[in-house]
Structures are given as C-alpha cells and as structure tokens.
Design an enzyme around this catalytic site. Structure first.
Site, PDB file in Angstrom:
ATOM      1  CG  HIS A 127     -51.819  27.911  58.176  1.00 45.69           C
ATOM      2  ND1 HIS A 127     -52.044  28.388  59.457  1.00 45.69           N
ATOM      3  CD2 HIS A 127     -51.208  28.915  57.499  1.00 45.69           C
ATOM      4  CE1 HIS A 127     -51.604  29.639  59.534  1.00 45.69           C
ATOM      5  NE2 HIS A 127     -51.074  29.974  58.358  1.00 45.69           N
ATOM      6  CG  HIS A 143     -48.621  29.602  53.542  1.00 43.68           C
ATOM      7  ND1 HIS A 143     -49.526  30.606  53.259  1.00 43.68           N
ATOM      8  CD2 HIS A 143     -48.399  29.687  54.881  1.00 43.68           C
ATOM      9  CE1 HIS A 143     -49.826  31.269  54.374  1.00 43.68           C
ATOM     10  NE2 HIS A 143     -49.157  30.727  55.375  1.00 43.68           N
TER      11      HIS A 143
HETATM   12  P1  5GP Z   1     -50.305  32.988  58.231  1.00 45.59           P
HETATM   13  O1  5GP Z   1     -49.880  34.426  58.131  1.00 45.59           O
HETATM   14  O2  5GP Z   1     -51.047  32.712  59.513  1.00 45.59           O
HETATM   15  O3  5GP Z   1     -49.200  32.014  57.961  1.00 45.59           O
HETATM   16  O4  5GP Z   1     -51.301  32.756  57.036  1.00 45.59           O
HETATM   17  C1  5GP Z   1     -52.675  32.871  57.124  1.00 45.59           C
HETATM   18  C2  5GP Z   1     -53.209  32.875  55.712  1.00 45.59           C
HETATM   19  O5  5GP Z   1     -54.609  32.720  55.775  1.00 45.59           O
HETATM   20  C3  5GP Z   1     -52.929  34.155  54.936  1.00 45.59           C
HETATM   21  O6  5GP Z   1     -52.128  33.877  53.803  1.00 45.59           O
HETATM   22  C4  5GP Z   1     -54.318  34.683  54.590  1.00 45.59           C
HETATM   23  O7  5GP Z   1     -54.396  35.241  53.300  1.00 45.59           O
HETATM   24  C5  5GP Z   1     -55.179  33.451  54.727  1.00 45.59           C
HETATM   25  N1  5GP Z   1     -56.542  33.745  55.133  1.00 45.59           N
HETATM   26  C6  5GP Z   1     -56.945  34.614  56.107  1.00 45.59           C
HETATM   27  N2  5GP Z   1     -58.279  34.596  56.227  1.00 45.59           N
HETATM   28  C7  5GP Z   1     -58.735  33.700  55.302  1.00 45.59           C
HETATM   29  C8  5GP Z   1     -60.055  33.264  54.950  1.00 45.59           C
HETATM   30  O8  5GP Z   1     -61.071  33.672  55.495  1.00 45.59           O
HETATM   31  N3  5GP Z   1     -60.125  32.340  53.939  1.00 45.59           N
HETATM   32  C9  5GP Z   1     -59.019  31.859  53.306  1.00 45.59           C
HETATM   33  N4  5GP Z   1     -59.204  30.965  52.332  1.00 45.59           N
HETATM   34  N5  5GP Z   1     -57.768  32.253  53.632  1.00 45.59           N
HETATM   35  C10 5GP Z   1     -57.632  33.166  54.625  1.00 45.59           C
END
Ligand code: 5GP
Ligand code: ZN
Length: 138
Positions: free
Chosen positions: A99, A101
């Site tokens: 993903h 951001h």
């Molecule tokens: P990472 O830290 O893996 O780059 O980002 C994961 C992102 O997923 C985080 O910013 C977190 O807020 C988001 N996230 C985690 N669980 C969920 C969820 O159930 N729904 C949505 N829409 N975002 C999520």
C-alpha cells in the site's frame, strides 16, 4: 481467502470508505489519518510488499497515484501531498499487503505523522467529497 486485512477490504468483508477502484488497484481512506483525506492505494492482488508485486501491478499503483493524488488533495482543500510507503516491518509496515499512503498537506499546518481518530461519519463525509471531485474531474 487468506487472513490479510487489506484482502478482506478489497473483498468487501471488512467495510471501508472506498474512493476508487479499477481492475488492479483499490483506494480507500486510512482509518487513522495523519491528515484529512489520507488515502491508502493498494494492489488488489495480494503481495506482501512492492518487491513481491508483479511489475504490472507496481505500474498500476503508480498510475493510480498519478491520477488520484492531486485530485484527492484538491478535494480536501490542501495544496500538496506526501506519498509514503513503509516497506518491511523494519520500516514500520504494519499491514503486510502493498500500500501507498497519500497524505494531503495544508500550507501552514504542521506536517505531523501522528494518527488521528475521526468518526465513521467524518470519514464518510471526506470520502464523499473526494468521490465528487474524482467524478467531476473525469
Ligand atoms: P503501514 O504502517 O502498514 O504502512 O500502514 C497501515 C495503515 O493501515 C495505517 O496507516 C493504519 O491506520 C491503516 N489501517 C489499519 N487498519 C485499518 C482498517 O481496518 N481500515 C483502514 N481503512 N485502514 C486501516
Ligand atoms: Zn492481502
């Protein structure tokens, strides 16, 4: 179905505030936005990280960013955006499904990377504003 959170979001098993999808890519609001309009753009095909994606899916992700990022930014009244990818647990990747951001940024507002906790209603409103902007720009 594997046990991946983002695969479940793509499949609609876990609800999300979707703003866009095509055959390869799915975009929805982050549940803990660092700024209003914080969007996650993911590949529909499960891959733990970008290196594990096909080149076609990696390209589709960047094409989606090219098409969406500025429109999302404008929809929430921001002037710029940060793009971010945490690649690997060591880099802070919590969800092991590729993903990117998109984090819209307002001039004069501190560029924090701290999560906020808007209500579902607030997220729904932001998502609708973005969808309207995307549809009107087409
Ligand atoms: P990472 O830290 O893996 O780059 O980002 C994961 C992102 O997923 C985080 O910013 C977190 O807020 C988001 N996230 C985690 N669980 C969920 C969820 O159930 N729904 C949505 N829409 N975002 C999520
Ligand atoms: Zn997945």
């Amino acid at each position: 179905m594997n046990d991946c959170l983002f695969c479940k979001i793509v499949a609609g098993i876990i609800p999300s505030h979707k703003i866009f999808e095509n055959d390869r890519v799915f975009a929805f609001l982050d549940i803990g936005p660092v700024s209003p309009g914080h969007t996650l753009v993911i590949t529909k095909a499960h891959a733990e990280n970008l290196a594990a994606n096909t080149v076609e899916d990696a390209c589709a992700l960047m094409v989606a960013i090219h098409d969406l990022a500025l429109k999302i930014t404008q929809a929430v009244g921001a002037q710029g955006y940060n793009l971010g990818m945490n690649h690997g647990v060591a880099a802070g990747q919590d969800v092991l499904h590729t993903h990117l951001h998109i984090m819209p940024r307002q001039e004069g507002v501190a560029r924090e990377f701290k999560k906020t906790h808007p209500s579902q209603e607030e997220l729904a409103k932001v998502a609708e504003m973005i969808r309207v902007q995307l549809n009107s720009a087409n």
